[in-house]
Design an enzyme around this catalytic site. Structure first.
Site, PDB file in Angstrom:
ATOM      1  CG  HIS A  18      -0.072   0.173   2.525  1.00 45.76           C
ATOM      2  ND1 HIS A  18       0.577  -0.890   3.134  1.00 45.76           N
ATOM      3  CD2 HIS A  18       0.255   1.261   3.267  1.00 45.76           C
ATOM      4  CE1 HIS A  18       1.250  -0.459   4.187  1.00 45.76           C
ATOM      5  NE2 HIS A  18       1.074   0.856   4.294  1.00 45.76           N
TER       6      HIS A  18
ATOM      7  CG  ASP B  60       1.699   5.070   4.662  1.00 49.62           C
ATOM      8  OD1 ASP B  60       1.267   3.912   4.478  1.00 49.62           O
ATOM      9  OD2 ASP B  60       2.703   5.308   5.362  1.00 49.62           O
TER      10      ASP B  60
ATOM     11  NE  ARG C  16       9.374  -5.022  11.491  1.00 50.28           N
ATOM     12  CZ  ARG C  16       8.522  -4.319  10.765  1.00 50.28           C
ATOM     13  NH1 ARG C  16       7.323  -4.773  10.496  1.00 50.28           N
ATOM     14  NH2 ARG C  16       8.875  -3.145  10.283  1.00 50.28           N
TER      15      ARG C  16
HETATM   16  C1  LIG Z   1      -5.084   8.006   8.747  1.00 50.38           C
HETATM   17  C2  LIG Z   1      -5.220   6.778   8.303  1.00 50.38           C
HETATM   18  C3  LIG Z   1      -4.214   6.079   7.458  1.00 50.38           C
HETATM   19  C4  LIG Z   1      -4.725   4.652   7.416  1.00 50.38           C
HETATM   20  C5  LIG Z   1      -6.208   4.899   7.393  1.00 50.38           C
HETATM   21  C6  LIG Z   1      -6.387   5.884   8.556  1.00 50.38           C
HETATM   22  C7  LIG Z   1      -6.195   5.136   9.894  1.00 50.38           C
HETATM   23  C8  LIG Z   1      -5.402   3.824   9.747  1.00 50.38           C
HETATM   24  C9  LIG Z   1      -4.280   3.903   8.712  1.00 50.38           C
HETATM   25  C10 LIG Z   1      -3.765   2.548   8.236  1.00 50.38           C
HETATM   26  C11 LIG Z   1      -2.670   1.930   9.137  1.00 50.38           C
HETATM   27  C12 LIG Z   1      -2.163   0.594   8.529  1.00 50.38           C
HETATM   28  C13 LIG Z   1      -1.912   0.702   7.024  1.00 50.38           C
HETATM   29  C14 LIG Z   1      -3.096   1.402   6.325  1.00 50.38           C
HETATM   30  C15 LIG Z   1      -2.924   1.323   4.819  1.00 50.38           C
HETATM   31  C16 LIG Z   1      -4.396   0.840   6.859  1.00 50.38           C
HETATM   32  O1  LIG Z   1      -4.978  -0.124   6.433  1.00 50.38           O
HETATM   33  O2  LIG Z   1      -4.794   1.584   7.968  1.00 50.38           O
HETATM   34  C17 LIG Z   1      -3.200   2.827   6.863  1.00 50.38           C
HETATM   35  C18 LIG Z   1      -4.245   3.774   6.262  1.00 50.38           C
HETATM   36  C19 LIG Z   1      -3.783   4.537   5.035  1.00 50.38           C
HETATM   37  O3  LIG Z   1      -2.678   5.069   4.974  1.00 50.38           O
HETATM   38  O4  LIG Z   1      -4.593   4.576   4.096  1.00 50.38           O
HETATM   39  O1  LIG Z   2       5.264  -2.318   9.976  1.00 50.60           O
HETATM   40  C1  LIG Z   2       5.817  -1.730   9.066  1.00 50.60           C
HETATM   41  O2  LIG Z   2       7.037  -1.744   8.899  1.00 50.60           O
HETATM   42  C2  LIG Z   2       5.004  -0.946   8.059  1.00 50.60           C
HETATM   43  C3  LIG Z   2       3.772  -0.302   8.646  1.00 50.60           C
HETATM   44  C4  LIG Z   2       3.033   0.530   7.640  1.00 50.60           C
HETATM   45  O3  LIG Z   2       3.379   0.607   6.495  1.00 50.60           O
HETATM   46  C5  LIG Z   2       1.830   1.283   8.065  1.00 50.60           C
HETATM   47  O4  LIG Z   2       1.407   1.169   9.234  1.00 50.60           O
HETATM   48  O5  LIG Z   2       1.295   2.010   7.210  1.00 50.60           O
HETATM   49 FE   LIG Z   3       2.306   2.233   5.439  1.00 46.08          FE
END
Ligand SMILES: C=C1C[C@]23C[C@H]1CC[C@H]2[C@@]12CCC[C@@](C)(C(=O)O1)[C@H]2[C@@H]3C(=O)O
Ligand SMILES: O=C(O)CCC(=O)C(=O)O
Ligand SMILES: [Fe+2]
Length: 352
Positions: free
Chosen positions: A226, A228, A294
């Site tokens: 993904h 961010d 981890r």
């Molecule tokens: C502010 C954010 C950013 C979110 C959505 C929301 C809260 C949780 C974040 C994450 C965290 C884990 C990876 C991700 C890809 C996910 O699945 O949830 C992130 C996502 C994004 O970057 O889109």
């Molecule tokens: O755990 C990791 O190293 C990556 C986490 C991550 O990409 C995320 O939380 O968006």
């Molecule tokens: Fe990420």
């Protein structure tokens, strides 16, 4: 919170000795190909006089940078890591008291992107936003005596960690935008340095990730690929335990080894938009291993939820690639369209 809505839950990892079919992906190779080592590991000392141009170069090419001398005390980072480990080692039933509701943002659960994949990820997450740790801590540790201490230390550490991350995120946003010639005086990004008492503040979301020891890491995925949805993300990963990988054009998945004392900063989708495509919102993922539990702490920094973000460097040669979008709108797009979200806000560039 409503209790009759079915939310997919993380596995009770401790009770599993064999990788269940639901979690068996194909072709997740965890071997790092020696050829897949990047030419230069982008590590930038923030006290270095030419930090801005080094950061810009890293953002334009790799889409991430590891920063040292970042000003966040190392004992605060280890405290936050310790509290994260402690939270995830609670019994599943206890963690489930804070389970994230289907449309909610905060609490315990699977990664938000899980519905886009047919296989489950080998991880669990806990999301904190706008002081939500206080309520969740009361649910996790409801009793008065010993629980009270757990609750307090968890809340204090997470609060201080978020404050430290916000300060660093503001510094990094200033550095990245400044390196493109955009300063805080620019009308469109006044929120980067809000005046005291101003309600239009940048936002931070803290995501705690846990990747339990896995019986078959070659077939398991910790966190699927993904980018961010933030302006930028600051990531701390457990020292000495690798797992983070970035996708490099023409090379493939490249490991980002933890550098002692450094924090990883990712270019997020909104920074890619602001920079009119110049900064690379790099695709990344996390793989798991057979021996070490981890954790990682990811701090997503974004603009005030209702501020429109649009490309700030545009000229005749480079017309704006994207339409204006707020963080809230973008998160909604991401929740429904995942990796196609950016495409959806692309301007139709007419070829004359
Ligand atoms: C502010 C954010 C950013 C979110 C959505 C929301 C809260 C949780 C974040 C994450 C965290 C884990 C990876 C991700 C890809 C996910 O699945 O949830 C992130 C996502 C994004 O970057 O889109
Ligand atoms: O755990 C990791 O190293 C990556 C986490 C991550 O990409 C995320 O939380 O968006
Ligand atoms: Fe990420």
């Amino acid at each position: 919170m409503s209790t009759n809505i079915v939310v997919p839950l993380p596995l009770d990892f401790e009770s599993v000795t064999k990788l269940p079919n639901s979690h068996a992906w194909t072709l997740v190779t965890t071997d790092s190909d020696p050829a897949a080592t990047p030419d230069t590991v982008p590590v930038v000392d923030l006290l270095c006089p030419n930090a801005a141009s080094l950061v810009r170069h890293a953002c334009e090419t790799c889409g991430y940078v590891q920063v040292t001398n970042h000003g966040v005390p190392s004992d605060l980072i280890s405290q936050a890591e310790l509290q994260t480990g402690r939270l995830f080692s609670l019994p599943t039933q206890q963690k489930l008291r804070t389970v994230r509701s289907p449309n909610g943002l905060t609490g315990y659960g699977l990664a938000r992107i899980s519905p886009f994949f047919s296989k489950r990820m080998w991880s669990e997450g806990f999301t904190i936003a706008a002081g939500s740790q206080a309520e969740h801590a009361r649910q996790l540790w409801p009793h008065d005596d010993d629980d009270h201490d757990h609750r307090d230390s968890f809340c204090n550490v997470m609060e201080m960690y978020q404050r430290g991350m916000m300060r660093l995120a503001e510094k990094m946003a200033g550095l990245m935008l400044g390196s493109l010639g955009i300063t805080a005086a620019h009308e469109d990004i006044k929120w980067v340095k809000p005046k005291n008492g101003c309600s239009n503040n940048p936002q931070g979301v803290l995501q705690l990730n846990s990747y339990p020891v896995c019986p078959d890491p070659t077939k398991a995925m910790g966190l699927a690929p993904h980018s961010d949805s933030s302006l930028l993300t600051i990531l701390h990963q457990s020292n000495g335990i690798g797992g983070l990988q970035v996708k490099e054009e023409g090379i493939g998945w490249v490991p980002v080894h933890p550098v002692n004392g450094a924090l990883v900063v990712f270019v997020g989708d909104l920074m890619h938009i602001l920079s009119n495509g110049r900064f690379n919102n790099v695709l990344h993922r996390a793989v798991v291993n057979e021996t070490h539990h981890r954790v990682s702490l990811a701090y997503f920094y974004g603009p005030p939820m209702d501020v429109k973000i649009s490309p700030l460097i545009d000229n005749h040669d480079h017309p704006p690639l994207y339409r204006p979008v707020t963080w809230q709108e973008y998160l909604d797009f991401k929740a429904t369209h995942f990796n196609e979200a950016l495409e959806l806000i692309k301007n139709d560039v007419k070829v004359m």
